[in-house]
Design a protein around this motif. Structure first.
Motif, PDB file in Angstrom:
ATOM      1  N   ILE A 151      -4.261 -21.774  29.230  1.00 23.53           N
ATOM      2  CA  ILE A 151      -4.315 -21.370  27.831  1.00 23.53           C
ATOM      3  C   ILE A 151      -5.118 -20.077  27.756  1.00 23.53           C
ATOM      4  N   GLY A 152      -4.432 -18.989  27.452  1.00 21.39           N
ATOM      5  CA  GLY A 152      -5.084 -17.693  27.375  1.00 21.39           C
ATOM      6  C   GLY A 152      -4.481 -16.705  28.353  1.00 21.39           C
ATOM      7  N   ALA A 153      -4.015 -15.574  27.840  1.00 19.58           N
ATOM      8  CA  ALA A 153      -3.363 -14.552  28.666  1.00 19.58           C
ATOM      9  C   ALA A 153      -4.228 -13.305  28.787  1.00 19.58           C
ATOM     10  N   VAL A 173       1.672 -20.105  31.280  1.00 18.79           N
ATOM     11  CA  VAL A 173       0.589 -19.479  30.518  1.00 18.79           C
ATOM     12  C   VAL A 173       0.986 -19.456  29.049  1.00 18.79           C
ATOM     13  N   VAL A 174       0.098 -19.934  28.206  1.00 18.97           N
ATOM     14  CA  VAL A 174       0.357 -20.036  26.770  1.00 18.97           C
ATOM     15  C   VAL A 174      -0.642 -19.177  26.007  1.00 18.97           C
ATOM     16  N   ASP A 175      -0.137 -18.429  25.034  1.00 22.48           N
ATOM     17  CA  ASP A 175      -1.031 -17.661  24.171  1.00 22.48           C
ATOM     18  C   ASP A 175      -0.285 -17.334  22.883  1.00 22.48           C
ATOM     19  N   ARG A 176      -1.066 -17.087  21.838  1.00 21.97           N
ATOM     20  CA  ARG A 176      -0.447 -16.735  20.558  1.00 21.97           C
ATOM     21  C   ARG A 176      -0.060 -15.263  20.503  1.00 21.97           C
ATOM     22  N   ILE A 177      -0.558 -14.428  21.425  1.00 18.77           N
ATOM     23  CA  ILE A 177      -0.214 -13.019  21.439  1.00 18.77           C
ATOM     24  C   ILE A 177       1.171 -12.817  22.064  1.00 18.77           C
ATOM     25  N   SER A 178       1.734 -11.629  21.874  1.00 19.71           N
ATOM     26  CA  SER A 178       3.112 -11.370  22.291  1.00 19.71           C
ATOM     27  C   SER A 178       3.221 -10.842  23.706  1.00 19.71           C
ATOM     28  N   GLU A 188       3.077  -2.165  25.990  1.00 17.66           N
ATOM     29  CA  GLU A 188       3.800  -1.559  27.102  1.00 17.66           C
ATOM     30  C   GLU A 188       3.120  -1.816  28.440  1.00 17.66           C
ATOM     31  N   VAL A 189       1.826  -1.570  28.527  1.00 12.28           N
ATOM     32  CA  VAL A 189       1.123  -1.795  29.786  1.00 12.28           C
ATOM     33  C   VAL A 189       0.930  -3.288  30.028  1.00 12.28           C
ATOM     34  N   GLY A 190       0.695  -4.044  28.980  1.00 10.23           N
ATOM     35  CA  GLY A 190       0.618  -5.490  29.139  1.00 10.23           C
ATOM     36  C   GLY A 190       1.909  -6.065  29.696  1.00 10.23           C
ATOM     37  N   GLY A 191       3.032  -5.442  29.354  1.00 10.19           N
ATOM     38  CA  GLY A 191       4.311  -5.881  29.876  1.00 10.19           C
ATOM     39  C   GLY A 191       4.419  -5.770  31.384  1.00 10.19           C
ATOM     40  N   VAL A 192       3.690  -4.826  31.974  1.00 16.12           N
ATOM     41  CA  VAL A 192       3.671  -4.698  33.429  1.00 16.12           C
ATOM     42  C   VAL A 192       3.111  -5.979  34.052  1.00 16.12           C
ATOM     43  N   PHE A 193       2.059  -6.507  33.466  1.00 20.30           N
ATOM     44  CA  PHE A 193       1.453  -7.732  33.980  1.00 20.30           C
ATOM     45  C   PHE A 193       2.342  -8.947  33.701  1.00 20.30           C
ATOM     46  N   ARG A 194       3.002  -8.946  32.551  1.00 21.57           N
ATOM     47  CA  ARG A 194       3.938 -10.041  32.268  1.00 21.57           C
ATOM     48  C   ARG A 194       5.044 -10.092  33.317  1.00 21.57           C
ATOM     49  N   ASP A 195       5.637  -8.936  33.608  1.00 15.95           N
ATOM     50  CA  ASP A 195       6.730  -8.899  34.580  1.00 15.95           C
ATOM     51  C   ASP A 195       6.233  -9.243  35.983  1.00 15.95           C
ATOM     52  N   LEU A 196       5.041  -8.791  36.332  1.00 13.16           N
ATOM     53  CA  LEU A 196       4.462  -9.107  37.638  1.00 13.16           C
ATOM     54  C   LEU A 196       4.342 -10.614  37.825  1.00 13.16           C
ATOM     55  N   HIS A 197       3.814 -11.284  36.836  1.00 12.08           N
ATOM     56  CA  HIS A 197       3.646 -12.734  36.938  1.00 12.08           C
ATOM     57  C   HIS A 197       4.986 -13.458  36.910  1.00 12.08           C
ATOM     58  N   THR A 198       5.912 -12.969  36.110  1.00 12.62           N
ATOM     59  CA  THR A 198       7.242 -13.579  36.075  1.00 12.62           C
ATOM     60  C   THR A 198       7.898 -13.518  37.452  1.00 12.62           C
ATOM     61  N   GLU A 199       7.788 -12.373  38.110  1.00 16.99           N
ATOM     62  CA  GLU A 199       8.352 -12.223  39.453  1.00 16.99           C
ATOM     63  C   GLU A 199       7.707 -13.185  40.450  1.00 16.99           C
ATOM     64  N   ASN A 200       6.482 -13.599  40.158  1.00 17.16           N
ATOM     65  CA  ASN A 200       5.773 -14.518  41.049  1.00 17.16           C
ATOM     66  C   ASN A 200       5.845 -15.965  40.572  1.00 17.16           C
ATOM     67  N   GLY A 201       6.761 -16.242  39.660  1.00 16.94           N
ATOM     68  CA  GLY A 201       7.050 -17.618  39.302  1.00 16.94           C
ATOM     69  C   GLY A 201       6.315 -18.187  38.112  1.00 16.94           C
ATOM     70  N   VAL A 202       5.531 -17.392  37.403  1.00 15.91           N
ATOM     71  CA  VAL A 202       4.804 -17.884  36.225  1.00 15.91           C
ATOM     72  C   VAL A 202       5.752 -17.962  35.039  1.00 15.91           C
ATOM     73  N   GLN A 203       5.647 -19.036  34.289  1.00 13.40           N
ATOM     74  CA  GLN A 203       6.382 -19.189  33.043  1.00 13.40           C
ATOM     75  C   GLN A 203       5.471 -18.793  31.876  1.00 13.40           C
ATOM     76  N   TRP A 204       6.060 -18.146  30.878  1.00 17.21           N
ATOM     77  CA  TRP A 204       5.290 -17.684  29.729  1.00 17.21           C
ATOM     78  C   TRP A 204       5.692 -18.451  28.471  1.00 17.21           C
ATOM     79  N   ARG A 205       4.712 -18.784  27.676  1.00 19.85           N
ATOM     80  CA  ARG A 205       4.934 -19.269  26.317  1.00 19.85           C
ATOM     81  C   ARG A 205       4.055 -18.424  25.404  1.00 19.85           C
ATOM     82  N   LEU A 206       4.588 -17.263  25.012  1.00 21.84           N
ATOM     83  CA  LEU A 206       3.853 -16.329  24.175  1.00 21.84           C
ATOM     84  C   LEU A 206       4.266 -16.507  22.715  1.00 21.84           C
TER      85      LEU A 206
END
Length: 408
Positions: A151-153, A173-178, A188-206
């Protein structure tokens, strides 16, 4: 200002221990008492969410070697809690009722992890990450659970996610932010980290709200979202920020700032005579920004602790360092300098976001408010100079010019 005969430091974390060591480094030879509520010798925090949690290290970086405090006649009292401060009497009373008179006092009580006020937050299997013991326990959990919800991105949440994936844990990973790290880096820069984690198997619930954590005496079973979705988990990491430990200061009557910290001037002094604050709790009037700044990162605690040592023994120097932190996640390493507002500052990117080899700048009024280098390590000195010197530049110069030439 007369030379103090006894300096009491409340807090044996990085700021407090750095101040004690800094006093001896400056030749101060009188009494130093450090009260710390943990039983471990003072340590630095970065490894707790990086090397130690990943399993690449077995202990943190110690502020000084174990024998340093004894050899330098620093009365380090571990497992000792300060119960109250009596400003008029210049006394600190510890949890055992013992009184410690001071000529100068430093408050360096640090932060504590926040917990969401939701059902199930106290269940077995719900963990936070702030201390050495937290990190070791969480690493042990990563070795035996199959599914975790974080809980917390923010920085702790994303670093914990990377460590959990290293251990083979299924992570959501769950957070109320987008977007992860949105308040610091923007979309835009936060999206780099989102994609990095997605490529490594993390699921997002934003853009998600959390209703409760479900489970029982045996532990966590799931995290239930506001829309009714249940995310199965045997482990929940609550990484929703930290709160400065200011109860002691507030009870003593010290002024608190709007950001929740202890109000201090440019030299880290409170309004109370001979009382200072440093590290996470210090809401410091920063001359560079013309306002109060409270920073919770490692470098701030270390540098403020070392700096305030001089002021405790008679110097009156303002603390001028810009905020700095670093992060390592998978194959991405980054350093951030300065203080940006991604909602209003202009983002300028030098390099390639898709390749994750770039420098991001945030421009405000034609000057660099902050800079972050990602997998780009050649321009650190120039980035520091651009941020610290408030050099006038254009977006085109930041994208194309030799950065060192801009500050020469």
């Amino acid at each position: 200002m007369s030379q103090p005969q006894r300096i009491v430091i409340i807090g044996a974390g990085l700021a407090g221990a750095s101040a004690a060591a800094g006093l001896r480094d400056r030749g101060y030879s009188d009494e130093i008492i450090v009260l710390g509520n943990e039983t471990h010798q003072p340590y630095e925090l970065p490894a707790l969410s990086k090397g130690l949690l990943l399993g690449d290290a077995e202990e943190p970086d110690w502020v000084r070697e174990a024998g340093f405090y004894r050899e330098h006649d620093i009365d380090l009292r571990l497992g000792s809690t300060a119960a109250r401060v009596e400003l008029g009497a210049r006394v600190v009373v510890d949890g055992e009722g013992a009184e410690h008179r001071y000529d100068r006092l430093l408050l360096a009580t640090g932060s504590q992890p926040r917990r969401l006020p939701i059902g199930g937050a106290g269940l077995p299997g719900v963990r936070t990450l702030r201390t050495l013991d937290d990190s070791l326990a969480l690493r042990e959990n990563f070795g035996r659970v199959g599914r975790a919800v974080i809980i917390g991105a923010g920085w702790i949440g994303t670093e914990a996610a990377a460590a959990a994936r290293r251990h083979g844990v299924e992570v959501t990973v769950v957070d109320r932010i987008s977007s992860p790290l949105l308040p610091v880096l923007g979309e835009e820069v936060g999206g780099v980290f989102r994609d990095l984690h997605t490529e490594n198997g993390v699921q997002w619930r934003l853009n998600a709200e959390i209703a409760e954590i479900a489970g029982g005496e045996d532990g966590v079973r799931a995290v239930r979202l506001g829309d009714g979705t249940e995310l199965p988990a045997e482990l929940v990491v609550m990484a929703v920020g930290a709160a400065p430990r200011v109860d002691l200061a507030h009870a003593a009557g010290l002024e608190l700032s709007d950001d929740g910290g202890v109000a201090v001037d440019a030299g880290l002094r409170t309004a109370a005579p001979d009382v200072y604050a440093a590290g996470d709790i210090a809401s410091h009037f920063h001359p560079r920004y013309g306002r109060r700044v409270r920073v919770e990162h490692w470098a701030n605690a270390k540098n403020q602790g070392a700096h305030v040592a001089g002021n405790l023994i008679g110097e009156a120097e303002p603390y001028l360092n810009s905020p700095y932190f670093f992060s390592d996640q998978y194959d991405l390493g980054c350093e951030y300098r300065g203080l940006a507002d991604p909602d209003t500052d202009e983002l300028v990117v030098r390099g390639d976001l898709a390749k994750r080899e770039f420098i991001a700048f945030w421009l405000r009024d034609g000057k660099v408010a902050a800079a972050m280098n990602v997998n780009a390590w050649d321009d650190g000195d120039a980035l520091k100079a651009l941020v610290d010197g408030r050099v006038a530049v254009t977006a085109q110069q930041l994208r194309e010019a030799d950065l060192a030439a801009l500050v020469s």
